[in-house]
Scaffold this motif. Structure first.
Motif, PDB file in Angstrom:
ATOM      1  N   SER A 571       0.851  -1.205   0.000  1.00  0.00           N
ATOM      2  CA  SER A 571       0.000   0.000   0.000  1.00  0.00           C
ATOM      3  C   SER A 571       0.878   1.243   0.000  1.00  0.00           C
ATOM      4  O   SER A 571       2.105   1.165   0.103  1.00  0.00           O
ATOM      5  CB  SER A 571      -0.914  -0.019   1.230  1.00  0.00           C
ATOM      6  OG  SER A 571      -0.135   0.033   2.409  1.00  0.00           O
ATOM      7  N   ASN A 573       1.209   3.420   2.261  1.00  0.00           N
ATOM      8  CA  ASN A 573       1.904   3.641   3.533  1.00  0.00           C
ATOM      9  C   ASN A 573       2.950   2.572   3.824  1.00  0.00           C
ATOM     10  O   ASN A 573       3.530   2.554   4.907  1.00  0.00           O
ATOM     11  CB  ASN A 573       0.886   3.709   4.679  1.00  0.00           C
ATOM     12  CG  ASN A 573       0.086   2.409   4.787  1.00  0.00           C
ATOM     13  OD1 ASN A 573       0.336   1.461   4.032  1.00  0.00           O
ATOM     14  ND2 ASN A 573      -0.884   2.392   5.695  1.00  0.00           N
ATOM     15  N   SER A 575       2.513  -0.781   4.026  1.00  0.00           N
ATOM     16  CA  SER A 575       2.017  -2.046   4.558  1.00  0.00           C
ATOM     17  C   SER A 575       1.675  -2.996   3.419  1.00  0.00           C
ATOM     18  O   SER A 575       1.404  -2.568   2.299  1.00  0.00           O
ATOM     19  CB  SER A 575       0.782  -1.819   5.438  1.00  0.00           C
ATOM     20  OG  SER A 575      -0.251  -1.237   4.668  1.00  0.00           O
ATOM     21  N   GLU A 577      -0.680  -4.541   1.942  1.00  0.00           N
ATOM     22  CA  GLU A 577      -2.116  -4.599   1.701  1.00  0.00           C
ATOM     23  C   GLU A 577      -2.401  -4.110   0.287  1.00  0.00           C
ATOM     24  O   GLU A 577      -1.709  -3.241  -0.247  1.00  0.00           O
ATOM     25  CB  GLU A 577      -2.865  -3.724   2.719  1.00  0.00           C
ATOM     26  CG  GLU A 577      -2.749  -4.212   4.158  1.00  0.00           C
ATOM     27  CD  GLU A 577      -3.547  -3.340   5.115  1.00  0.00           C
ATOM     28  OE1 GLU A 577      -4.170  -2.376   4.626  1.00  0.00           O
ATOM     29  OE2 GLU A 577      -3.521  -3.639   6.324  1.00  0.00           O
ATOM     30  N   GLY A 578      -3.452  -4.665  -0.323  1.00  0.00           N
ATOM     31  CA  GLY A 578      -3.833  -4.256  -1.671  1.00  0.00           C
ATOM     32  C   GLY A 578      -5.285  -4.588  -1.947  1.00  0.00           C
ATOM     33  O   GLY A 578      -5.879  -5.458  -1.290  1.00  0.00           O
TER      34      GLY A 578
END
Length: 793
Positions: A571, A573, A575, A577-578
């Motif tokens: 992501s 930021n 992290s 995540e997607g």
């Protein structure tokens, strides 16, 4: 009649009645019968019918218990209660039952009851001639002097016959001869035989007489026993000793040992016994003879008592006397002449004057060590001496200008490490016959000089260190040996410092100068440094000091110390995540996305596996555990939710596996929204793909350059080192044959995989992948694995 007279009359009447009763009762209860029977009769032989002889009813014997209650201890007789017959129960031997020649009686007491009656029976055991006369010994020896006069008597053994009466010994008979006869003397019914000399004997004619004495009893038929008589005729001393020669001559070498038999004189005597026993002795008490020789009194042997010397006396004369042991003794004399023969009996004498007992090993040939002089007391050829060394040693004897003088010098170069001490044995032999040899030994110590540098048993050394080692811990111990001794063999160790390049380990190491233990000053990282080397210098304490060095090749071994890194999804930021949007109308097997990850470790430590840690609906999505691809398992339905959350676990295959997680949000949209979002996303993805492609190209280019450099370095090291070391350096990196490093990238439909320099033969990360493999050909393996350097692009 008064009262007193009446009382006496009653007393007389009472006494008369008692006497009558006793006489009557005695006639009823007591009776005596006598039988006679010869010995040795068969068991069961009847003596007589005792019941009839006693006037008893035969039919009442059983009821009245007619029996024998006393008699012999062996129960020789029994009564048959059926018919009253007294019979022999056991075989009877008169000689064991009754000793002597008197009458043999056996007294029996019988009892019959109702009324009680006691009867006495006497049984006389008569003798039969069942024993032969016998002598106490089988042979009797007599000794008679040859000068004994006729009429002399000699008592002989008397024969013994256990039988009695006429069955005992009655007469003696002597075997026929001309010189002896038998005479009997009766004493207390015994006949004692005596041997009488009736004619004189002569020992020179007959020395021994053997006679037979026969004892005969009076039985019918008569029995006899035999005694062997041996008569030895004793000699009287009527002959003197005679020597075989009047004069004995003998030669004796002066080197004979003590106890050597010089000669044996022999004298004989026609007499026998002590009359012919001869004792030898010196006839004259000559001190010189008694000092050097001794005479055996029994055998007549003359032996050497002390070592004789030709230079002291050339001839010895001995007078010998032989005497018998008769009475009175008789003797004879002879002379023994001993001539001494001169021989080579003096050994050479070696005298050593040592100049040096310790010589340095770098002494030059010809260095004088000792002076040797040899002497021999013999004269002429017996005094000539030849001196030499035994064994092959780096020394020799050099003769001097003077006879029997030598110098001991070094012949070759000395090496203390080969032999630190020499036992030099020299022999001196004279030229006599036989030659006499003397020997002497001198010990020479070889002192050390510092002529040997320290040596390492193995050079180079291979060191395998697991990364993340503790700083300050020992990593290896090197040891050198020096064949010198003392201070020349005392070794100190030092690390040769390098040029300070990144691969130079010497600045991060320290060594104990006394023990050779190497310590690391830092912890090593496989991902930063994989191989290196350093040099250890070993220096002895000699003057001047000598040194040598050893190369230590260091191989850093990988540990699972790196956590997998998620490359996609990431992501804004940072992290993992997607969000992925897919149309609702996609079919089963549709590729939703691919999770990409990287692990800096190699082998199994860097081999990544993907798994679904958490998913909202297990029936909708699947994850390929090797590639990280997320695909649909079926088509979406109206009842399925519009958003799904997937948590993917990425872990390596280390012994203690490390892992990371990535979160993927899958949004299900209508087809029109999907197309619109797809255009926007494609634009973003193209940008991302371009960036990823750029970074991938840079990474691949760097790895390729490093790979080529590594190949060049390996080739150079192989060419610069020996065949064995090059082969070992490439083949034995202590790898276990597992996959070392795997990086996977994906850009669109293209897949990229970078495999590090180690990969097991049978391992495959992606089925169906193409790869170009560069193999360093070598058959040597470590831990059943092969070393390969491979790249796949």
């Amino acid at each position: 009649m008064d009262a007193g007279g009446q009382r006496r009359r009653w007393e007389y009447c009472w006494i008369a009645i008692c006497i009558s009763f006793i006489l009557a009762f005695g006639q009823r209860v007591s009776a005596q019968i006598r039988y006679s029977i010869p010995e040795e009769v068969k068991e069961g032989t009847a003596l007589g019918n005792i019941a009839k002889d006693l006037g008893l009813e035969v039919s009442s014997l059983v009821d009245r218990h007619f029996r024998i209650v006393s008699g012999s201890k062996e129960e020789l007789f029994q009564i048959n209660q059926e018919n009253g017959v007294l019979y022999v129960h056991k075989k009877i031997d008169r000689e064991s039952l009754c000793a002597g020649s008197g009458v043999c009686m056996v007294n029996l007491k019988t009892v019959i009851e109702n009324p009680l009656e006691i009867h006495y029976v006497e049984v006389e055991i008569s003798d039969i001639n069942d024993h032969s006369p016998s002598f106490p010994e089988k042979e009797q020896r007599l000794r008679i002097y040859e000068n004994t006069l006729p009429g002399a008597t000699y008592q002989l053994q008397a024969a013994v016959d256990p039988d009695s009466g006429t069955n005992s010994v009655r007469t003696y008979k002597l075997s026929p001869n001309d010189h002896f006869e038998i005479r009997l003397r009766e004493s207390d019914e015994d006949k004692v035989p005596f041997l009488v000399l009736k004619k004189a004997v002569d020992r020179e004619i007959t020395t021994t007489y053997k006679l037979l004495l026969t004892a005969v009893d009076g039985g019918n038929p008569p029995k006899s026993g035999i005694l062997n008589i041996t008569i030895t005729i004793l000699d009287i001393n009527d002959n003197h000793p005679v020597f075989s020669r009047d004069t004995y001559s003998v030669t004796l070498k002066e080197n004979c040992i003590t106890g050597t038999v010089v000669i044996r004189v022999n004298a004989t005597d026609m007499d026998e016994g002590t009359n012919s026993d001869i004792e030898y002795s010196f006839a004259t008490l000559n001190s010189d003879v008694n000092e050097f020789f001794e005479l055996d009194q029994v055998t007549g042997e003359i032996r050497v008592k002390r070592k004789v010397d030709f230079e002291a006396a050339e001839v010895y004369k001995l007078d010998i006397q032989a005497s018998d042991k008769g009475y009175p003794p008789m003797s004879a004399n002879c002379r023994v002449v001993i001539k001494i023969i001169d021989v080579n009996d003096n050994w050479p004498d070696i005298e050593i004057t040592s100049l040096y007992k310790n010589i340095p090993e770098d002494s030059k040939p010809g260095t004088v060590i000792s002076l040797i002089s040899v002497t021999d007391k013999d004269a002429g050829i017996n005094g000539k001496v030849i001196c030499q060394l035994i064994r092959h040693i780096p020394f020799e004897l050099k003769p001097s200008f003077k006879d029997n003088m030598y110098s001991l010098v070094t012949k070759d170069r000395l090496d203390r490490e080969t032999s630190s001490q020499y036992e030099i044995t020299m022999t001196a032999s004279d030229l006599g016959q036989p030659s006499l040899t003397a020997s002497a030994t001198i010990t020479v110590q070889i002192s050390d000089v510092n002529d040997n540098a320290p040596e390492f048993a193995i050079n180079p050394l291979d060191l395998y260190i697991m990364e993340n080692n503790a700083a300050g811990s020992s990593i290896i111990s090197v040891s050198a040996f020096d064949r010198d001794t003392a201070e020349n063999a005392m070794i100190s160790y030092h690390i040769i410092r390098g040029d300070g390049t990144p691969n130079d380990l010497s600045s991060f190491l320290n060594i104990n100068s006394a023990t050779g233990v190497v310590y690391s000053l830092k912890s090593f990282d496989f991902e930063t440094l994989k191989t290196s080397h350093f040099h250890v210098l070993a220096t002895d304490s000699g003057t001047p000091s000598l040194s040598s060095n050893v190369t230590v090749n260091v191989f850093i071994l990988d540990q699972n110390d790196n956590v997998p890194v998620i490359l996609y999804p990431v992501s804004a930021n940072g992290s993992a995540e997607g969000v992925e949007e897919i149309p609702r109308n996609v079919n089963a097997g549709h590729l939703v996305t691919k999770v990409r990850a990287y692990d800096a470790d190699i082998g199994y430590n860097g081999w990544l596996l993907f798994s679904l840690l958490e998913v909202s609906d297990h029936s909708l999505f699947s994850l390929d555990r090797y590639t990280g691809q997320i695909r649909t398992l079926r088509s979406f339905t109206e009842t399925d939710e519009a958003q799904h959350k997937l948590i993917i676990l990425v872990k390596d295959n280390g012994n203690v596996s490390l892992s990371a997680t990535a979160t993927v949000i899958v949004k299900v949209v209508e087809p029109k929204e999907a197309f619109a979002a797809s255009d926007v996303k494609n634009t973003v993805n193209d940008e991302e793909e371009n960036n990823v492609t750029f970074y991938l190209i840079i990474t691949l280019g760097s790895v390729s350059v490093l790979f080529v450099i590594s190949i060049i370095v390996l080739i150079v090291m192989q060419c610069s080192k020996s065949k064995d070391y090059s082969s070992k350096y490439v083949q034995e990196p202590n790898y276990d044959g597992t996959l070392c490093h795997s990086i996977q990238y994906r850009s669109g439909d293209k897949r990229y995989m970078l495999v590090g320099p180690r990969m097991s033969i049978g391992s495959t990360l992606v089925p169906g992948s193409n790869g170009n493999t560069l193999v360093i050909p070598d058959r040597r393996r470590r831990d059943s694995g092969e070393v390969r350097i491979a790249g796949s692009y």
